[in-house]
Design a protein around this motif. Sequence first.
Motif, PDB file in Angstrom:
ATOM      1  N   MET A   1      28.225   7.968  22.636  1.00  9.45           N
ATOM      2  CA  MET A   1      29.128   7.333  21.675  1.00  9.45           C
ATOM      3  C   MET A   1      28.616   5.982  21.211  1.00  9.45           C
ATOM      4  O   MET A   1      28.806   5.583  20.065  1.00  9.45           O
ATOM      5  CB  MET A   1      30.532   7.173  22.267  1.00  9.45           C
ATOM      6  N   THR A   2      27.967   5.240  22.100  1.00  9.32           N
ATOM      7  CA  THR A   2      27.481   3.911  21.715  1.00  9.32           C
ATOM      8  C   THR A   2      26.124   3.982  21.026  1.00  9.32           C
ATOM      9  O   THR A   2      25.555   2.953  20.673  1.00  9.32           O
ATOM     10  CB  THR A   2      27.398   2.993  22.948  1.00  9.32           C
ATOM     11  N   GLY A   3      25.572   5.184  20.878  1.00  6.99           N
ATOM     12  CA  GLY A   3      24.389   5.332  20.050  1.00  6.99           C
ATOM     13  C   GLY A   3      23.092   5.558  20.794  1.00  6.99           C
ATOM     14  O   GLY A   3      22.015   5.228  20.295  1.00  6.99           O
ATOM     15  N   GLY A   4      23.158   6.117  22.001  1.00  6.71           N
ATOM     16  CA  GLY A   4      21.932   6.588  22.636  1.00  6.71           C
ATOM     17  C   GLY A   4      21.240   5.616  23.561  1.00  6.71           C
ATOM     18  O   GLY A   4      20.020   5.416  23.473  1.00  6.71           O
ATOM     19  N   GLN A   5      22.011   4.996  24.449  1.00  8.45           N
ATOM     20  CA  GLN A   5      21.382   4.128  25.444  1.00  8.45           C
ATOM     21  C   GLN A   5      21.071   4.910  26.719  1.00  8.45           C
ATOM     22  O   GLN A   5      21.566   6.010  26.940  1.00  8.45           O
ATOM     23  CB  GLN A   5      22.304   2.933  25.776  1.00  8.45           C
ATOM     24  N   MET A   6      20.260   4.279  27.562  1.00  7.42           N
ATOM     25  CA  MET A   6      19.866   4.916  28.811  1.00  7.42           C
ATOM     26  C   MET A   6      21.081   5.123  29.718  1.00  7.42           C
ATOM     27  O   MET A   6      21.893   4.217  29.895  1.00  7.42           O
ATOM     28  CB  MET A   6      18.840   4.051  29.533  1.00  7.42           C
ATOM     29  N   ALA A   7      21.186   6.320  30.286  1.00  9.70           N
ATOM     30  CA  ALA A   7      22.283   6.658  31.189  1.00  9.70           C
ATOM     31  C   ALA A   7      21.755   6.694  32.621  1.00  9.70           C
ATOM     32  O   ALA A   7      20.537   6.741  32.835  1.00  9.70           O
ATOM     33  CB  ALA A   7      22.863   8.018  30.813  1.00  9.70           C
TER      34      ALA A   7
ATOM     35  N   VAL B   1      12.918   8.394  26.501  1.00 16.81           N
ATOM     36  CA  VAL B   1      13.043   7.308  25.529  1.00 16.81           C
ATOM     37  C   VAL B   1      14.491   7.232  25.039  1.00 16.81           C
ATOM     38  O   VAL B   1      15.061   8.234  24.605  1.00 16.81           O
ATOM     39  CB  VAL B   1      12.091   7.532  24.337  1.00 16.81           C
ATOM     40  N   THR B   2      15.082   6.057  25.169  1.00 17.77           N
ATOM     41  CA  THR B   2      16.433   5.830  24.638  1.00 17.77           C
ATOM     42  C   THR B   2      16.418   4.474  23.948  1.00 17.77           C
ATOM     43  O   THR B   2      15.402   3.761  23.989  1.00 17.77           O
ATOM     44  CB  THR B   2      17.500   5.799  25.755  1.00 17.77           C
ATOM     45  N   GLN B   3      17.557   4.101  23.365  1.00 18.29           N
ATOM     46  CA  GLN B   3      17.622   2.810  22.676  1.00 18.29           C
ATOM     47  C   GLN B   3      17.343   1.646  23.635  1.00 18.29           C
ATOM     48  O   GLN B   3      16.769   0.640  23.253  1.00 18.29           O
ATOM     49  CB  GLN B   3      19.023   2.660  22.071  1.00 18.29           C
ATOM     50  N   THR B   4      17.765   1.787  24.881  1.00 17.65           N
ATOM     51  CA  THR B   4      17.561   0.700  25.840  1.00 17.65           C
ATOM     52  C   THR B   4      16.439   0.984  26.833  1.00 17.65           C
ATOM     53  O   THR B   4      16.228   0.213  27.770  1.00 17.65           O
ATOM     54  CB  THR B   4      18.871   0.411  26.619  1.00 17.65           C
ATOM     55  N   SER B   5      15.721   2.093  26.595  1.00 14.24           N
ATOM     56  CA  SER B   5      14.460   2.310  27.315  1.00 14.24           C
ATOM     57  C   SER B   5      13.451   2.794  26.271  1.00 14.24           C
ATOM     58  O   SER B   5      12.985   3.928  26.322  1.00 14.24           O
ATOM     59  CB  SER B   5      14.623   3.330  28.452  1.00 14.24           C
TER      60      SER B   5
ATOM     61  N   TRP C   1      19.051  12.443  21.285  1.00 12.64           N
ATOM     62  CA  TRP C   1      17.739  12.833  21.789  1.00 12.64           C
ATOM     63  C   TRP C   1      16.721  12.907  20.643  1.00 12.64           C
ATOM     64  O   TRP C   1      15.533  13.004  20.881  1.00 12.64           O
ATOM     65  CB  TRP C   1      17.799  14.216  22.476  1.00 12.64           C
ATOM     66  N   GLY C   2      17.237  12.918  19.412  1.00 13.36           N
ATOM     67  CA  GLY C   2      16.367  13.026  18.244  1.00 13.36           C
ATOM     68  C   GLY C   2      15.743  14.400  18.119  1.00 13.36           C
ATOM     69  O   GLY C   2      14.554  14.532  17.837  1.00 13.36           O
ATOM     70  N   MET C   3      16.536  15.428  18.381  1.00 12.83           N
ATOM     71  CA  MET C   3      16.013  16.802  18.346  1.00 12.83           C
ATOM     72  C   MET C   3      16.931  17.691  17.509  1.00 12.83           C
ATOM     73  O   MET C   3      18.099  17.357  17.314  1.00 12.83           O
ATOM     74  CB  MET C   3      15.962  17.397  19.768  1.00 12.83           C
ATOM     75  N   THR C   4      16.404  18.802  17.090  1.00 16.77           N
ATOM     76  CA  THR C   4      17.278  19.811  16.488  1.00 16.77           C
ATOM     77  C   THR C   4      18.098  20.423  17.624  1.00 16.77           C
ATOM     78  O   THR C   4      17.682  20.361  18.794  1.00 16.77           O
ATOM     79  CB  THR C   4      16.461  20.937  15.831  1.00 16.77           C
ATOM     80  N   PRO C   5      19.250  21.006  17.290  1.00 20.21           N
ATOM     81  CA  PRO C   5      20.037  21.653  18.333  1.00 20.21           C
ATOM     82  C   PRO C   5      19.216  22.656  19.142  1.00 20.21           C
ATOM     83  O   PRO C   5      19.320  22.713  20.367  1.00 20.21           O
ATOM     84  CB  PRO C   5      21.158  22.344  17.548  1.00 20.21           C
TER      85      PRO C   5
ATOM     86  N   GLU D   1      16.280  23.799  24.350  1.00 25.22           N
ATOM     87  CA  GLU D   1      15.017  24.067  25.058  1.00 25.22           C
ATOM     88  C   GLU D   1      14.711  22.927  26.037  1.00 25.22           C
ATOM     89  O   GLU D   1      14.210  23.142  27.143  1.00 25.22           O
ATOM     90  CB  GLU D   1      13.856  24.221  24.056  1.00 25.22           C
ATOM     91  N   PHE D   2      15.063  21.675  25.616  1.00 25.12           N
ATOM     92  CA  PHE D   2      14.849  20.514  26.500  1.00 25.12           C
ATOM     93  C   PHE D   2      15.707  20.639  27.761  1.00 25.12           C
ATOM     94  O   PHE D   2      15.258  20.329  28.857  1.00 25.12           O
ATOM     95  CB  PHE D   2      15.166  19.220  25.731  1.00 25.12           C
ATOM     96  N   VAL D   3      16.923  21.149  27.550  1.00 21.33           N
ATOM     97  CA  VAL D   3      17.799  21.372  28.710  1.00 21.33           C
ATOM     98  C   VAL D   3      17.115  22.335  29.680  1.00 21.33           C
ATOM     99  O   VAL D   3      17.027  22.073  30.881  1.00 21.33           O
ATOM    100  CB  VAL D   3      19.173  21.931  28.263  1.00 21.33           C
ATOM    101  N   GLU D   4      16.593  23.442  29.118  1.00 24.66           N
ATOM    102  CA  GLU D   4      15.997  24.476  29.961  1.00 24.66           C
ATOM    103  C   GLU D   4      14.730  23.971  30.665  1.00 24.66           C
ATOM    104  O   GLU D   4      14.541  24.172  31.852  1.00 24.66           O
ATOM    105  CB  GLU D   4      15.652  25.704  29.089  1.00 24.66           C
ATOM    106  N   ASN D   5      13.884  23.258  29.889  1.00 31.27           N
ATOM    107  CA  ASN D   5      12.555  22.931  30.404  1.00 31.27           C
ATOM    108  C   ASN D   5      12.462  21.596  31.127  1.00 31.27           C
ATOM    109  O   ASN D   5      11.573  21.395  31.945  1.00 31.27           O
ATOM    110  CB  ASN D   5      11.538  22.950  29.251  1.00 31.27           C
ATOM    111  N   SER D   6      13.360  20.644  30.799  1.00 34.78           N
ATOM    112  CA  SER D   6      13.250  19.323  31.407  1.00 34.78           C
ATOM    113  C   SER D   6      14.463  18.950  32.249  1.00 34.78           C
ATOM    114  O   SER D   6      14.320  18.375  33.330  1.00 34.78           O
ATOM    115  CB  SER D   6      13.055  18.259  30.314  1.00 34.78           C
TER     116      SER D   6
END
Lengths: 353, 179, 248
Positions: free
Chosen positions: C127-133, C141-145, C217-221, C226-231
């Motif tokens: 919600m805050t725009g993609g910071q590190m969780a 890579v996130t806004q704060t990493s 994440w800057g990815m297509t759905p 696939e990122f969920v599955e592989n990473s």
Amino acid sequence: MAEKVLMKGNEAIAEAALRAGCRHYFGYPITPQTELTAYMAKRLPKMGGVFLQAESEIAAINMVYGVASTGKRVMTSSSSPGISLKQEGISYIAGADLPALIINVQRGGPGLGGIQPSQSDYFQATKGGGHGDYHLIVLTPSSVQEMADLTALAFDLGDKYRMPAMILADGTLGQTMEPVVLPEEHVNVVEKPWAVTGTKMAREHNVVNSLYLVPEILEKTNNDRFERYKYIEEHEVRYESYMMDDADYCIVAFGIAARVSRNAVTALRKKGIRAGMIRPITVWPFPKKVIREAADHVKAFVSVELSMGQMIEDVKLAEECIRPVYLCQRSGGIIPSPQEVTELVEKLEGGAE
Amino acid sequence: MAVTQILIAGFGGQGVLFAGKFLAYKALMEEKQLSWLPSYGPEMRGGTANCSVTISDEPIGSPIITNPDILIAMNLPSLEKFENTVVPGGVIFVESTLIERKVKRDDVTVYYLPATKIAQELGAPGLANMVMTGKLIRECPVVSHDHLEDALRKVVSSRHADLLDINLKAIETGYSVNG
Amino acid sequence: MTVVFEKPHALTDAELHYCPGCTHGIIHRLVAEAIDTLGVEGDTIGVAPVGCAVMAYNYFRCDMVEAAHGRAPAVATGIKRSLPDSVVFAYQGDGDLASIGMAEIVHAATRNENITIIFVNNAIYGMTGGQMAPTSLPGQVTQTSPYGRDVLTAGYPIRVSELLSSLDGPEFIARVAVNNVRNVREAKKTIEKAFRNQIEKKGFSLVEVVSSCPTNWGMTPQKALEFVENSMIPYYPLGVYKDRSRED
């Protein structure tokens, strides 16, 4: 008349809360209010109530928020540093228009401060405390009897106006034992159609919330709430006027400072100095009107406080700069003595200032 | 009697708060106004402890006592700390088993009582507080000597009901001892 | 005409605000289906978090309470203690539950508080725009990493299910994912069990749902799944971590 019993102030609050139908208590240990938590731990489980020692003051106030959402009477208690931690939850409770009772048995600050009595959370209690525009109804007992009576009243007012209420006490009142006539068992039943109790598939869902992303809606919510505050300021001010009829000097003091000041008034009267006292019992809403009226006939005001001087600002606002307002204060856990108050007023009478 | 302010001071474990509570309940039963205020904080764990008891026929102002009418000093640090705060014309009770020196002031009435020794002789070494309380009741009529056991019953928890008699005996001994 | 597919009753008609490709919608639906299946909508009280699901109170037809950031387990505790016969669930994200609300979740778990927690782990503050969780992966890579999560300065991701299952208190801890049909079916069963446990008064049940955030994440759905599955899943293995009823 009901029987007088001897109780500590902290215990009187707890017992009065139980008699007001409060069956849910969430707390976290902190001096000097531990007797209250211990009392609840002992009594509530045997009454079928809920006592829970939370993992933090933050968790405790959010558990309070949860119970308050369901419409039941609920309370927490703490002392100054713990009350700071609760401010987040208090803001949410105020923002969601929920009744709940918060007890602050104040100790010296800032920071970890000390554990001796203080009134230095006055700003925090009366000006909101957490983020956003809101108030609590803030009641300030000055005896063990009032610790009990005002607790019962605080639950009623909270329910009536759908807002959190606070008992602003201090370590001395919490620890002092005095005879007290406990309030009768009473649970005034207020309809709470907004409470989350499960829809039972019979109504639209209720939502307890303080989020309004549309500015106009948030503004309207704030305006509506402040309409209610205005009504409270007109109808729920409580104070005690002591020897004010012919007073030249008006001492303004609440809680333990008022007890000290009462002795000072007696001593000053013996010396022929016409002193009186206005003792706010609600510090929000503040007894502005009676102080403004006093300004027409007294020579000066003296605000007596266990802080560096916080209530004095409200006294000045209330009396509209008509008379000088002096401060008699001690901090750090030290209570001004009646002599300190007396000497200040004597100096004023002598024209030294 | 208008207002009597009593300060009882000693170290933790001497039953200073207990003695004060007893006086408070006694006053309550005599339908007097009263307040009882303990010192609180880290000193409760072994250091000095004191409690302020105000007994009055009129409503009580502050429960805080800065200048007591009566001081019960159960140890030397308490006498050192509070001797000069007693009002002129006031009364000081000195526990003279532990406090070897005399009171320096001459504008107060002083009673010296080896309460600890007396309590030991009674077979109740922990009850010097109640011996002193008995002496207080004898010399200063803040509460009456009647029905002591009723007030005791309020402060001695039912768990320790077997200690009622010895407490009563300690008070009576303090009440009747000369000194 | 035969109805073969419809919206669960426990969801309102409000339009979801979630980004395209976000899996919150699927998870909302699974929660609502569990409520429908168990027939408890009228007794259910949900607690919404602060995070992307902040407006969940608009989407569920049961009574709802909006909690402060991280405090949902404490609020749910209060509600459940007040109304022991109600069904109380909290819906939380990873920042909410595993960062600011870590104390509340650990203590609700150790008390075996009889509530159901749906924990959505998408490894980012959405919600805050993609910071590190707290659950962002090493190097992510996130806004704060912006140079990737450096474990030497930012520490390692927290595996919540493993952590909580080390406690004696909780009844049921499981991790599922919603990145493919098979996993969605498994997630549905697991969420339903987490609710049933509460109705059967078994105690604290938490389902961690490994989720995706295409936007941040800057990815297509598709890539995100696939990122969920592989990473994600290799770092956050799926499965039941604690189930006391099975231990007995």
